[in-house]
Design a protein around this motif. Structure first.
Motif, PDB file in Angstrom:
ATOM      1  N   GLY A 105      13.330  11.457   3.395  1.00 17.91           N
ATOM      2  CA  GLY A 105      12.550  11.394   2.165  1.00 17.91           C
ATOM      3  C   GLY A 105      11.295  12.233   2.241  1.00 17.91           C
ATOM      4  O   GLY A 105      10.402  12.095   1.406  1.00 17.91           O
ATOM      5  N   ASP A 106      11.237  13.144   3.234  1.00 20.27           N
ATOM      6  CA  ASP A 106      10.074  13.994   3.497  1.00 20.27           C
ATOM      7  C   ASP A 106       8.849  13.150   3.806  1.00 20.27           C
ATOM      8  O   ASP A 106       7.788  13.286   3.199  1.00 20.27           O
ATOM      9  CB  ASP A 106       9.794  14.949   2.333  1.00 20.27           C
ATOM     10  N   GLU A 107       9.032  12.274   4.784  1.00 18.93           N
ATOM     11  CA  GLU A 107       7.985  11.346   5.193  1.00 18.93           C
ATOM     12  C   GLU A 107       7.799  11.432   6.703  1.00 18.93           C
ATOM     13  O   GLU A 107       8.744  11.204   7.471  1.00 18.93           O
ATOM     14  CB  GLU A 107       8.365   9.925   4.781  1.00 18.93           C
ATOM     15  N   LEU A 108       6.599  11.787   7.131  1.00 18.39           N
ATOM     16  CA  LEU A 108       6.274  11.889   8.546  1.00 18.39           C
ATOM     17  C   LEU A 108       6.066  10.497   9.116  1.00 18.39           C
ATOM     18  O   LEU A 108       5.333   9.678   8.550  1.00 18.39           O
ATOM     19  CB  LEU A 108       5.015  12.734   8.723  1.00 18.39           C
ATOM     20  N   LEU A 109       6.717  10.223  10.264  1.00 20.45           N
ATOM     21  CA  LEU A 109       6.632   8.918  10.910  1.00 20.45           C
ATOM     22  C   LEU A 109       5.914   9.042  12.241  1.00 20.45           C
ATOM     23  O   LEU A 109       6.229   9.932  13.036  1.00 20.45           O
ATOM     24  CB  LEU A 109       8.031   8.346  11.163  1.00 20.45           C
ATOM     25  N   CYS A 110       4.979   8.152  12.486  1.00 20.86           N
ATOM     26  CA  CYS A 110       4.362   7.996  13.802  1.00 20.86           C
ATOM     27  C   CYS A 110       4.851   6.668  14.361  1.00 20.86           C
ATOM     28  O   CYS A 110       4.630   5.608  13.758  1.00 20.86           O
ATOM     29  CB  CYS A 110       2.842   8.013  13.694  1.00 20.86           C
ATOM     30  N   VAL A 111       5.528   6.699  15.502  1.00 21.34           N
ATOM     31  CA  VAL A 111       6.225   5.537  16.035  1.00 21.34           C
ATOM     32  C   VAL A 111       5.777   5.289  17.472  1.00 21.34           C
ATOM     33  O   VAL A 111       5.584   6.228  18.251  1.00 21.34           O
ATOM     34  CB  VAL A 111       7.756   5.769  15.985  1.00 21.34           C
ATOM     35  N   SER A 112       5.632   4.025  17.817  1.00 18.52           N
ATOM     36  CA  SER A 112       5.273   3.649  19.181  1.00 18.52           C
ATOM     37  C   SER A 112       6.426   3.968  20.125  1.00 18.52           C
ATOM     38  O   SER A 112       7.563   3.555  19.894  1.00 18.52           O
ATOM     39  CB  SER A 112       4.961   2.148  19.247  1.00 18.52           C
ATOM     40  N   LEU A 113       6.146   4.699  21.182  1.00 11.10           N
ATOM     41  CA  LEU A 113       7.156   5.010  22.182  1.00 11.10           C
ATOM     42  C   LEU A 113       7.616   3.746  22.903  1.00 11.10           C
ATOM     43  O   LEU A 113       8.781   3.635  23.296  1.00 11.10           O
ATOM     44  CB  LEU A 113       6.590   6.016  23.195  1.00 11.10           C
ATOM     45  N   GLU A 114       6.740   2.783  23.037  1.00 19.81           N
ATOM     46  CA  GLU A 114       7.041   1.594  23.816  1.00 19.81           C
ATOM     47  C   GLU A 114       8.031   0.666  23.123  1.00 19.81           C
ATOM     48  O   GLU A 114       8.986   0.193  23.734  1.00 19.81           O
ATOM     49  CB  GLU A 114       5.744   0.819  24.108  1.00 19.81           C
ATOM     50  N   ASP A 115       7.845   0.425  21.810  1.00 16.52           N
ATOM     51  CA  ASP A 115       8.666  -0.593  21.156  1.00 16.52           C
ATOM     52  C   ASP A 115       9.283  -0.155  19.830  1.00 16.52           C
ATOM     53  O   ASP A 115       9.997  -0.938  19.192  1.00 16.52           O
ATOM     54  CB  ASP A 115       7.847  -1.880  20.929  1.00 16.52           C
ATOM     55  N   GLY A 116       9.020   1.093  19.386  1.00 17.94           N
ATOM     56  CA  GLY A 116       9.629   1.582  18.156  1.00 17.94           C
ATOM     57  C   GLY A 116       8.938   1.154  16.886  1.00 17.94           C
ATOM     58  O   GLY A 116       9.419   1.477  15.779  1.00 17.94           O
ATOM     59  N   ASN A 117       7.833   0.425  16.982  1.00 24.30           N
ATOM     60  CA  ASN A 117       7.114   0.029  15.773  1.00 24.30           C
ATOM     61  C   ASN A 117       6.496   1.248  15.094  1.00 24.30           C
ATOM     62  O   ASN A 117       5.944   2.132  15.764  1.00 24.30           O
ATOM     63  CB  ASN A 117       6.014  -0.986  16.097  1.00 24.30           C
ATOM     64  N   ILE A 118       6.604   1.303  13.768  1.00 21.75           N
ATOM     65  CA  ILE A 118       6.004   2.400  13.009  1.00 21.75           C
ATOM     66  C   ILE A 118       4.505   2.142  12.876  1.00 21.75           C
ATOM     67  O   ILE A 118       4.086   1.120  12.333  1.00 21.75           O
ATOM     68  CB  ILE A 118       6.657   2.540  11.625  1.00 21.75           C
ATOM     69  N   ARG A 119       3.700   3.072  13.389  1.00 27.36           N
ATOM     70  CA  ARG A 119       2.244   2.899  13.371  1.00 27.36           C
ATOM     71  C   ARG A 119       1.636   3.406  12.076  1.00 27.36           C
ATOM     72  O   ARG A 119       0.707   2.807  11.547  1.00 27.36           O
ATOM     73  CB  ARG A 119       1.618   3.606  14.581  1.00 27.36           C
ATOM     74  N   TRP A 120       2.124   4.537  11.588  1.00 23.36           N
ATOM     75  CA  TRP A 120       1.698   5.017  10.277  1.00 23.36           C
ATOM     76  C   TRP A 120       2.732   5.986   9.735  1.00 23.36           C
ATOM     77  O   TRP A 120       3.563   6.505  10.478  1.00 23.36           O
ATOM     78  CB  TRP A 120       0.303   5.645  10.310  1.00 23.36           C
ATOM     79  N   THR A 121       2.688   6.191   8.433  1.00 21.56           N
ATOM     80  CA  THR A 121       3.566   7.164   7.782  1.00 21.56           C
ATOM     81  C   THR A 121       2.747   7.998   6.811  1.00 21.56           C
ATOM     82  O   THR A 121       1.673   7.590   6.364  1.00 21.56           O
ATOM     83  CB  THR A 121       4.720   6.490   7.013  1.00 21.56           C
ATOM     84  N   PHE A 122       3.270   9.182   6.513  1.00 21.04           N
ATOM     85  CA  PHE A 122       2.628  10.052   5.519  1.00 21.04           C
ATOM     86  C   PHE A 122       3.727  10.791   4.766  1.00 21.04           C
ATOM     87  O   PHE A 122       4.553  11.468   5.387  1.00 21.04           O
ATOM     88  CB  PHE A 122       1.687  11.055   6.186  1.00 21.04           C
ATOM     89  N   ALA A 123       3.749  10.650   3.450  1.00 22.76           N
ATOM     90  CA  ALA A 123       4.775  11.287   2.623  1.00 22.76           C
ATOM     91  C   ALA A 123       4.179  12.450   1.843  1.00 22.76           C
ATOM     92  O   ALA A 123       3.053  12.370   1.347  1.00 22.76           O
ATOM     93  CB  ALA A 123       5.393  10.276   1.661  1.00 22.76           C
ATOM     94  N   SER A 124       4.941  13.532   1.740  1.00 23.97           N
ATOM     95  CA  SER A 124       4.525  14.656   0.903  1.00 23.97           C
ATOM     96  C   SER A 124       4.717  14.283  -0.563  1.00 23.97           C
ATOM     97  O   SER A 124       5.221  13.203  -0.889  1.00 23.97           O
ATOM     98  CB  SER A 124       5.351  15.901   1.234  1.00 23.97           C
ATOM     99  N   GLN A 125       4.352  15.186  -1.443  1.00 31.24           N
ATOM    100  CA  GLN A 125       4.522  14.942  -2.875  1.00 31.24           C
ATOM    101  C   GLN A 125       5.882  15.416  -3.383  1.00 31.24           C
ATOM    102  O   GLN A 125       6.125  15.429  -4.590  1.00 31.24           O
ATOM    103  CB  GLN A 125       3.405  15.653  -3.660  1.00 31.24           C
ATOM    104  N   TYR A 126       6.772  15.778  -2.469  1.00 31.21           N
ATOM    105  CA  TYR A 126       8.112  16.200  -2.863  1.00 31.21           C
ATOM    106  C   TYR A 126       8.883  15.017  -3.433  1.00 31.21           C
ATOM    107  O   TYR A 126       8.716  13.872  -2.992  1.00 31.21           O
ATOM    108  CB  TYR A 126       8.856  16.767  -1.646  1.00 31.21           C
ATOM    109  N   ASP A 127       9.732  15.291  -4.425  1.00 35.70           N
ATOM    110  CA  ASP A 127      10.547  14.265  -5.057  1.00 35.70           C
ATOM    111  C   ASP A 127      11.576  13.742  -4.059  1.00 35.70           C
ATOM    112  O   ASP A 127      12.564  14.409  -3.769  1.00 35.70           O
ATOM    113  CB  ASP A 127      11.253  14.843  -6.293  1.00 35.70           C
TER     114      ASP A 127
END
Length: 338
Positions: A105-127
């Motif tokens: 969905g054109d969304e950047l994911l920052c994920v914990s290497l240790e447990d896979g929890n998503i720490r933050w996301t950032f989406a572009s304005q693309y449809d």
């Protein structure tokens, strides 16, 4: 990865093979975790984990497999884009205890290497309801670079996801960003290749090409290598896109050399997932099932080999062997031709 060759297939299986014999050490089928079938990004290997994203189906995950056993340490469901355009098809990059990938969905994911929890996301304005392949992130210092499909290259603070700078290139980005000592290189749909400053995103140089570069570019000390994709054409009701392999000078003043695919099959095109740098060569494969090695400096053909299977996809290297994956599922290991 040591004596192991890692292979992701479009059947849902991820394999760890003995790199010398091809014997399966372990395998995991992601279909058991839901409707997902494919791997398209390069895996990230740590001391004890293999990280890879899945896509194609109704969902996709980020997986962390244990290197020795293939046991799933964790899996994280990726945010969905359009129907049939789900999961994470990009390479994964790491900074400390965090990894980064881009969901479909054109969304950047920052994920914990240790447990896979998503720490933050950032989406572009693309449809996000449109179907297009997203681009792999890149790291430079404390920044993570995100080539949005909205035509903007974003530089985000790697720990927080806050925007540090953004560069609007006024056309959909068609390649993943790549960082070199000269700056950040990226390509756009309107046929430009840009070099930008890492500190603020200012454009330092650009080249207006005839056609846009596609998916991945490679940079050496004196050249930028890109597969250039022509406008889609239709032949017999089938849509296709012809491509050229080009070497640009590092200052983006001119095309140094160009290699077209041999016209041995209709609609032949370069099909390897990216141009691969190996020693002083650039290695690519085509639709007809042939692998080529060109001299980086002048584009001269050094070596080629035809395979019985069609459509070259993945290429890998060790000190003494060359590995080749075909779209039909065959894996080849060759003695180094050089």
């Amino acid at each position: 990865m040591g004596n192991v060759l890692l292979v992701g297939s479009c059947s849902g299986n991820f394999y760890a093979l003995d790199r010398r014999t091809g014997q399966v050490r372990w395998t995991y089928n992601v279909r058991q975790d839901g409707d997902q079938t494919s791997f398209h990004g390069d895996p990230l290997v740590t001391d004890n984990l293999i990280l890879i994203g899945t896509d194609n189906g109704k969902q996709g995950h980020l997986y962390a497999f244990e290197r020795e056993s293939g046991k799933v340490r964790w899996k994280t469901l990726a945010p969905a884009g359009a129907e049939g355009n789900v999961g994470a098809a990009t390479d994964i990059v790491r900074r400390g205890n965090q990894i980064y990938a881009v969901a479909q969905g054109d969304e950047l994911l920052c994920v914990s290497l240790e447990d896979g929890n998503i720490r933050w996301t950032f989406a572009s304005q693309y449809d996000r309801h449109k179907n297009l392949l997203t681009h792999s992130p890149a790291l430079v210092g404390e920044l993570v670079l995100f080539a949005g499909l909205d035509g903007i290259l974003y530089a985000l603070q790697a720990d927080s996801g806050q925007i540090v700078w953004k560069a609007d290139l006024h056309s959909r980005l068609t390649t993943s960003p790549i960082v070199s000592p000269n700056g950040i290189y990226v390509g756009t749909q309107d046929g430009h290749v840009y070099c930008l400053q890492t500190k603020n995103g200012a454009i330092t140089r650009s080249l207006a090409a005839d056609v846009p570069p596609d998916l991945h570019i490679a940079v050496t000390a004196d050249s930028v290598f890109a597969v250039m994709a022509h406008a889609p054409q239709t032949e017999g009701g089938i849509s296709f896109q012809q491509t050229d392999l080009e070497a640009l000078d590092l200052d983006l003043h001119r095309v140094r050399w160009r290699q077209k695919t041999p016209a041995v099959v209709p609609r032949n095109t370069w099909t390897s997932s990216r141009p691969y740098l190996w020693k002083e060569y650039i290695v690519v494969g085509d639709l007809a099932g042939k692998l080529f090695a060109f001299q980086q400096k002048d584009g001269s053909l050094i070596w080629s080999q035809q395979f019985p299977s069609r459509v070259v996809r993945g290429v890998g290297f060790s000190n003494d062997l060359l590995y080749l994956g075909m779209q039909g599922g065959m894996i080849y290991a060759l003695d180094s031709p050089f």
